[in-house]
Design an enzyme around this catalytic site. Structure first.
Site, PDB file in Angstrom:
ATOM      1  CB  THR A  44      -0.922  -0.003   1.242  1.00  0.00           C
ATOM      2  OG1 THR A  44      -1.687  -1.198   1.229  1.00  0.00           O
ATOM      3  CG2 THR A  44      -1.828   1.198   1.261  1.00  0.00           C
ATOM      4  CG  HIS A  47      -0.708   0.561  -4.394  1.00  0.00           C
ATOM      5  ND1 HIS A  47      -0.719   0.284  -5.743  1.00  0.00           N
ATOM      6  CD2 HIS A  47      -0.838  -0.633  -3.773  1.00  0.00           C
ATOM      7  CE1 HIS A  47      -0.859  -1.026  -5.925  1.00  0.00           C
ATOM      8  NE2 HIS A  47      -0.924  -1.606  -4.747  1.00  0.00           N
TER       9      HIS A  47
END
Lengths: 351, 351, 351, 351
Positions: A44, A47
């Site tokens: 994450t 990202h």
């Protein structure tokens, strides 16, 4: 106590992250301030670094990243009784509201008003992090610091593996990223019989073997459905642990699942997945489970019991250890497809 | 005992059925011969009548149809001890192999070698039917004969409703064909709090109310997702019982399901259904269950206990009663969309 | 095929057993005849040898003993399809009726009309044994013959251990006879964290360590309740596996169990046990399970999956191997308190 | 806001209670002050009035009694967001610590550090009561005030009934005090088939019938074990709900339980109960559950869903309504064996 600290933050609505000097967080009466010892980088975080579509919709800069960590309690709020300065801790970074339907049912991990520290609130890629006392998880001294830094993803794995029967079960893990690899180790530790794993990346396939998988298949080169059905006498596997988020892997997983089996889905597909509900779910009498986060705090109890008893060995997973300032190299290495976990240290690298 | 009997059969690989005179079945040492009292027509029988694609792949004419029935035992094989001539019985028409992985696990309803009487083997649309003794279900005299004729679909409903917690739960039933309607009644009998039902056919919506649904919605005219979310304070329903097989209903059902809810799927979609796995299953921590047949024989125990205690009232479901010879009119009526169950009598109509 | 065979039998209503020559059993259409390879002596066999009160009420001589065995199928009845001559097999020796309430619910192990081969019907301490085909359990060639001979008690252990959550759980095993020792190994194989065991016999305490127990205590010399409560921070153990049948051990086990824990009782007390239901069960919110036999056949599936995958190591349990004719020495050795299993061979000793 | 209020308190270490004028409680940042509307007297209050042995060990006078109530929120602490002045509420009076093993596992009802408002802390037999915000349970306007006053014992009943499968199950309720009577109503509402109840008090037997019991037996005059075994064809009941705490009733309950059944124990025996563990638990494969308090807050969700949907009718239970000042008459009436609930009003009687 210093007044300021360094922190790795998303500052602008664009690619990249920055080290900034910010105030050490002030804590309220029910909060805990933790001096961060070790952190780990999650997919994450990649990202958010890359500022993908999901990040653009969710992240409100500026915010300090980091939701995988452990540390030592520095100070506690006036009403905090169960945590003390000096405690070695990690934390559940999903903060639940306490009063929605799910919270009242003991399903706080799917709280309707969930906020995530390191995503929605300043996180642990910093010298200090503020955590609600309820979310603090005290660690036994028997748990090594580098394990303490990856309890968040290990908790995902434990939550998924133990969401149903596992002892004596045949298991297919689709996708051998860090959580998939951890799932292999946890499944074996909990008595699964044969563990199959599928993964296209060769390095990760090697790691899957090291983590204990009995058979590791490459879906880019082999007909995994046919091979696993043959290996199971045509019956299929008892349990599918879906860790890839790839539509093809999901579909293969369902084709490989036995009638009456369990499919536990953790991987996040980025698109709608066409499912043959009739053959793969309904006629099979299958059970499909969406898995999100970690049960609060049943998963933490299970996970730390397993670790403390030395039942789960994750050493092959650990890669480089870098200072927080060297985050660019660490993020670049992970972007290039490295399978393991890179540990990042805001207060000096531990060995 | 007569040597021959009349039977309603699929004789040719084409549309239609025929009444034929055939030998009364000879029974083996572990079989039971039942004199059929009342039968009921299933949607599957309509498909076989119409010779649709599924029928063409599955049915091997000639075969006697009929898998919903009750009757009186005429004779039993030499090794049959638990059933006696004169017993009032129905039967589980799914015949399991007894030795595959699922049979050994007590999941005989999803046996790998399942054969269905009335589909793969001669069935109950006849004066007599042969049934393995194991599959015979003895009925209490307190259960009316017309209820005895529809235990197969009622078992589907009971299996679906009781596949998870139901007491105090809010429920959405999507699709109000016979099994959907029965599910409404069973859910209310078992303590569900509010039952929502969706159905496009007006006559069936009226019946859903009669069966006990609290709110009945028409998805062709209303935004059912929005309405149910509003009615549940934004939380959604605890339980989805999917009885329609319609992709749109399935998708609406999942959007209406609360985080942590249960979706039990019985309806058979005829095509691949695109699912938003991330929002509807994974982030929701939902549990999705494929439901097939009836648990052997746990569902029969539950179902007959509910009936014997007078907990489930199905009277609105029962429509016309016809002699076996008048099957054409009955099939035509059902083809036209009638909601209830038509009873068909091979040995004279009972009242 | 010979017409007669030797068998170890209870012939008179008095102490002792005898080797007799008896006809090889004739099998019916649904039976299987097995040439016995290896057998094992159960504590129950000792009771019958000794002609204790229980034996006097249950056993109807003459009867051939023996319910722990494996062998090779010699011949099968006319209607048997799933088993073939030459198959390597063991068997569930509890024969259920198939039609009582429990059998219909999938709880055949607590059938109301249960009969036991080797207790109520001629058993496996003979060159051949007759078994209903349903009860035959085919063994993978990967399972060693001496393991095949002890699946009955191993199944008791697996049934008990897996009757609830075990992964990551702290466990107390009270009583380290063969099934207690097996339970230690199974619990560790299935991910239990810390396993405590109590036993007064020193030799058995040593074996408990060899089987994987983390802490082994002697209740004759130590305050086991106090020690285990201290070791668990005052909380107690998650799971109690009661294998002794001793009232004092049962009471200690309950005092050691945490609030919300599981107590699974397999040991058979010979007298009424006074229980502090309020403190030990009700205020604790404990779950107490009676465990009997093996789930038919879920336990067999789990057990053989664990064995085939090499997850459970039982070597320390195996003691002497004797020919059937030398039964007196074997029974005497077990009577004297030996902890392990003695294997007995009616058709020649295997190595 | 007044500074003082009247409260019904245990003042001296002796028999009796007193109305006193005391300060209105001051609330902290996470507390809620509730103006009490209706309260109900629990059997525990009678014990404290009578100053029995248990009371002498537990109660530290002076303390205001009362743990069954509903009211309207008067004011809330600074950090309370989910509750507002004017809300109609009841409360869970068991206050858990939040950090012990059980709290972390979602088993707060068996918290190791539990304190009870109205027992250990000043309770609701007063014009105002102070409650931690977490423990407040907001009530739907659809729930009548007199029902709101008895949610604590109703929660005991719901917790017990729904601790396992109930739909289609035969049930025996031993003991028809208020919670036993509520259990009858809840079991029927949740689909139990036949409900048997046993009770020696004639008035309570009449009430059991009114609450929906199918058969009510007097153990002082009938052989209840024999009668229920006959009525169930020798099988016994699926579920035992033990509400009496009487050793004889507990023993009868176990003898009546079918093999594989569930025994849920809520009644508190005052002495050690000799149990025939072998016949009643082990060979039966029974599951015995200790039930304490209410699941926090799953039971509250279930209970209020059932009430809001009008599924549970308790009207026969409600007896007299008295002002707080008239407590002596109310306690005397209950001491004399009255079966129902007497409501007591500190702020004026509602109708």
């Amino acid at each position: 106590m210093p007044a300021t600290m360094k922190a790795l933050r998303k500052v602008r609505t664009d690619k990249g992250l920055e080290i900034q000097t910010v105030p050490v967080p002030a804590i309220g009466p029910t909060d805990v301030l933790v001096r961060v010892k070790a952190t780990s980088i999650c997919g994450t975080d990649l990202h958010i670094y890359g500022w993908d579509r999901w990040s653009q919709g969710r992240i409100k800069p500026p915010v300090t990243l980091g939701h995988e960590f452990c540390g030592v309690v520095e100070s506690v709020g006036a009403e905090v009784a169960a945590v003390r300065p000096g405690d070695f801790v990690s934390a559940e970074m999903h903060v639940n509201c306490g009063h929605c339907h799910q919270c009242r049912l003991g399903e706080a991990h799917i709280c309707q008003n969930l906020r995530i520290i390191g995503i929605d609130i300043d996180g642990a890629f910093a010298e200090f992090v503020k955590i609600p006392a309820t979310n603090i998880w005290k660690l036994d001294a028997a748990i090594p610091e580098h394990y303490g830094a990856i309890l968040d993803p290990l908790g995902n794995a434990v939550h998924t593996v133990l969401a149903g029967a596992i002892a004596g079960q045949t298991v297919l893990v689709t996708g051998c990223g860090p959580i998939g690899l951890m799932s292999v180790a946890v499944a074996k530790a909990c008595g699964s019989s044969t563990v199959y794993a599928t993964e296209t990346n060769e390095h990760r396939r090697v790691m899957a073997k090291e983590m204990g998988a009995d058979f590791v298949l490459n879906p880019a080169a082999e007909d995994v459905v046919k091979k696993i059905l043959e290996a199971t006498g045509g019956t299929g596997v008892d349990v599918l642990l879906e860790m890839s988020g790839h539509p093809a892997a999901i579909q293969q997983g369902f084709k490989t699942l036995r009638a009456g089996g369990r499919a536990s889905l953790l991987g996040i597909p980025t698109e709608t997945v066409p499912l043959d509900l009739v053959q793969d779910v309904i006629f099979k009498g299958a059970t499909v489970q969406g898995i999100y986060g970690r049960r609060m705090y049943g998963t933490w109890v299970q996970m730390t019991a397993l670790l403390k008893a030395g039942r789960v060995h994750l050493e092959p997973l650990f890669g480089e250890r870098v200072a927080l300032e060297n985050f660019e190299a660490a993020f670049a290495k992970l972007q290039s497809g490295l399978a393991g976990k890179i540990l990042m240290y805001p207060n000096g690298i531990s060995r």
